[in-house]
Motif scaffolding. Sequence first.
Motif, PDB file in Angstrom:
ATOM      1  N   PHE A 121       0.837  -1.203   0.000  1.00 28.24           N
ATOM      2  CA  PHE A 121       0.000   0.000   0.000  1.00 28.24           C
ATOM      3  C   PHE A 121       0.866   1.244   0.000  1.00 28.24           C
ATOM      4  CE2 PHE A 121       0.778  -0.915   4.449  1.00 28.24           C
ATOM      5  CZ  PHE A 121       0.943   0.329   5.047  1.00 28.24           C
ATOM      6  N   ASN A 122       0.299   2.327  -0.496  1.00 31.28           N
ATOM      7  CA  ASN A 122       0.995   3.602  -0.575  1.00 31.28           C
ATOM      8  C   ASN A 122       0.509   4.534   0.533  1.00 31.28           C
ATOM      9  OD1 ASN A 122       2.434   2.847  -2.914  1.00 31.28           O
ATOM     10  ND2 ASN A 122       0.676   3.380  -4.198  1.00 31.28           N
ATOM     11  N   ALA A 123       1.372   5.469   0.904  1.00 28.68           N
ATOM     12  CA  ALA A 123       1.032   6.437   1.952  1.00 28.68           C
ATOM     13  C   ALA A 123       1.466   7.823   1.516  1.00 28.68           C
ATOM     14  CB  ALA A 123       1.703   6.054   3.269  1.00 28.68           C
ATOM     15  N   ALA A 124       0.686   8.812   1.911  1.00 30.54           N
ATOM     16  CA  ALA A 124       0.995  10.199   1.588  1.00 30.54           C
ATOM     17  C   ALA A 124       2.018  10.761   2.562  1.00 30.54           C
ATOM     18  CB  ALA A 124      -0.277  11.036   1.630  1.00 30.54           C
ATOM     19  N   SER A 125       2.735  11.785   2.130  1.00 32.33           N
ATOM     20  CA  SER A 125       3.691  12.458   3.009  1.00 32.33           C
ATOM     21  C   SER A 125       2.977  13.529   3.819  1.00 32.33           C
ATOM     22  CB  SER A 125       4.816  13.103   2.190  1.00 32.33           C
ATOM     23  OG  SER A 125       5.629  12.120   1.585  1.00 32.33           O
ATOM     24  N   PRO A 126       3.317  13.664   5.091  1.00 32.49           N
ATOM     25  CA  PRO A 126       2.731  14.725   5.906  1.00 32.49           C
ATOM     26  C   PRO A 126       3.397  16.057   5.596  1.00 32.49           C
ATOM     27  CG  PRO A 126       4.357  13.550   7.176  1.00 32.49           C
ATOM     28  CD  PRO A 126       4.286  12.854   5.837  1.00 32.49           C
ATOM     29  N   PRO A 127       2.883  17.162   6.127  1.00 32.75           N
ATOM     30  CA  PRO A 127       3.572  18.447   5.964  1.00 32.75           C
ATOM     31  C   PRO A 127       4.962  18.373   6.586  1.00 32.75           C
ATOM     32  CG  PRO A 127       1.336  18.763   6.788  1.00 32.75           C
ATOM     33  CD  PRO A 127       1.613  17.287   6.849  1.00 32.75           C
ATOM     34  N   PRO A 128       5.918  19.105   6.052  1.00 28.93           N
ATOM     35  CA  PRO A 128       7.280  19.058   6.607  1.00 28.93           C
ATOM     36  C   PRO A 128       7.307  19.468   8.076  1.00 28.93           C
ATOM     37  CG  PRO A 128       7.270  20.181   4.483  1.00 28.93           C
ATOM     38  CD  PRO A 128       5.835  19.996   4.876  1.00 28.93           C
ATOM     39  N   ALA A 129       8.084  18.732   8.854  1.00 30.90           N
ATOM     40  CA  ALA A 129       8.265  19.081  10.266  1.00 30.90           C
ATOM     41  C   ALA A 129       9.083  20.359  10.365  1.00 30.90           C
ATOM     42  CB  ALA A 129       8.975  17.948  10.995  1.00 30.90           C
ATOM     43  N   ALA A 130       8.862  21.102  11.430  1.00 35.54           N
ATOM     44  CA  ALA A 130       9.641  22.309  11.664  1.00 35.54           C
ATOM     45  C   ALA A 130      11.101  21.944  11.906  1.00 35.54           C
ATOM     46  CB  ALA A 130       9.081  23.070  12.859  1.00 35.54           C
ATOM     47  N   ASP A 131      11.986  22.887  11.635  1.00 34.66           N
ATOM     48  CA  ASP A 131      13.405  22.663  11.863  1.00 34.66           C
ATOM     49  C   ASP A 131      13.654  22.291  13.325  1.00 34.66           C
ATOM     50  OD1 ASP A 131      16.207  22.742  11.231  1.00 34.66           O
ATOM     51  OD2 ASP A 131      16.314  24.677  12.244  1.00 34.66           O
ATOM     52  N   GLN A 132      14.458  21.256  13.546  1.00 35.63           N
ATOM     53  CA  GLN A 132      14.859  20.744  14.868  1.00 35.63           C
ATOM     54  C   GLN A 132      13.713  20.087  15.635  1.00 35.63           C
ATOM     55  OE1 GLN A 132      16.604  24.165  16.848  1.00 35.63           O
ATOM     56  NE2 GLN A 132      18.528  23.970  15.728  1.00 35.63           N
ATOM     57  N   ASP A 133      12.569  19.862  14.991  1.00 34.52           N
ATOM     58  CA  ASP A 133      11.408  19.273  15.665  1.00 34.52           C
ATOM     59  C   ASP A 133      11.352  17.780  15.354  1.00 34.52           C
ATOM     60  OD1 ASP A 133       9.015  18.678  16.854  1.00 34.52           O
ATOM     61  OD2 ASP A 133       7.769  19.730  15.391  1.00 34.52           O
ATOM     62  N   LEU A 134      11.711  16.970  16.340  1.00 34.51           N
ATOM     63  CA  LEU A 134      11.782  15.522  16.147  1.00 34.51           C
ATOM     64  C   LEU A 134      10.482  14.808  16.465  1.00 34.51           C
ATOM     65  CD1 LEU A 134      15.327  14.979  17.673  1.00 34.51           C
ATOM     66  CD2 LEU A 134      14.703  14.655  15.270  1.00 34.51           C
ATOM     67  N   ASP A 135       9.579  15.441  17.224  1.00 32.51           N
ATOM     68  CA  ASP A 135       8.338  14.770  17.602  1.00 32.51           C
ATOM     69  C   ASP A 135       7.094  15.433  17.027  1.00 32.51           C
ATOM     70  OD1 ASP A 135       8.363  17.074  19.103  1.00 32.51           O
ATOM     71  OD2 ASP A 135       7.913  16.101  21.015  1.00 32.51           O
TER      72      ASP A 135
END
Length: 420
Positions: A121-135
Amino acid sequence: MHLHHSRRLAGTVVALLVAAAAGAVLAAEPAAAAGVLAPTVTALTTAPVVGATARFRFGKAPGSVPAAQFVFSLNGDPGGRVAAANGRATASVIVSRPTNVLSVYAVAADGSVSDSTVTTFNAASPPPAADQDLDSDGKPDLLAVGGTPGLAPGLWQATGRGLRGQVRTPAVDIGINGNGVGTPFTGAQVFTGKFRGGPFEDVFVYYPGGLNPGSGMIIDGLGRGEPLRADRGYEATLSAGLFSDINNDNPLQLVNAYDSSGNHLAYPDLLGIVGSPANGYTLQYYASQTGTANFAFPVQLATATPTGGTDWDHWRLASKLLPSGTAVALWHQSTGALFLWQGVTYNQETGALAFTQYRLADAWLPGTQLSELRLTDVNADGVPDLWAVTPDGTVTAYVITNLSATGPAKLTAKTPQHLT
């Protein structure tokens, strides 16, 4: 969501599954016995997203005896097992890639197993995480390398909390699974960035010394703040010598230069201090090219230190992406001279680095040993701040205000915290 089902021949495939609770690798899948057939797999999450959870229902194939449990694995990773009720069960998996392969087999009450059902199955990409934001909570997070008097060996993450520079303690060792090549994180320089070209903050690990000086790795992030996976394709090794310059000197330090070159690629550039006593030390730029760890040969910059010298080996760098572009902090440990470069750009045609320089302090923590120096933005005001970590595991946030072209800025120390 597109599904594709296929069945494997009985007794020909070795299961690479790990029980979710115990984490133990299962033995080779026994030959399928008559009566228990490969299960049906139904997607319950209609629009899966990379880094998020997707749910599936496992069921009894027509003509099969009911399953007592189902064993599953996503993308060949350690998976888990779920007990069946009336031959059915549901399970959740964390989607790790744009294209994913889910393997499931049924286990009957007598212990016999079925063939596997394989679902792609395929999955969409989420919006880019903020810089330095790991969670993925929108706040910058702190990483600190262990192996110091106050931090056990490992890679320690303290997620950001509030707007005063505080972090959540105790820090969590997200390097507990290793770095993928069997060496400790001790002695490494670590920073984050989208080095895989995806939406999440990956972890860049560089060893300036040790057994293989000049080597390192990029470990994938999944935007959940969980322990890193450095196996099965989640780690890209950076061979020793990859970053050496025309004199075969390795960098003393590397930092994320983001898109300072203006190439607008999905992969960040690097900025480094490179040299040796014999060849001297310079600032050098590594323009990224398409692909993971695909950097152009470093360009030696004619840029002087903030005080006009060439003693780059006495300076320490830290970088951050701001709304105004790349920012770099530069600290001279012995004197405590602290400067900020904002709007850093690199001209690939001329090899020139441009920026606006601010003097932050003349004597900030002179002579202090810092195990980590991070340029960040704890209060989200567009003006960078600092996290300073001492070897005893104490982190202190310094909020920067009153930037001026004529005089030093104001640095306000917040309440220190211990990471453990």
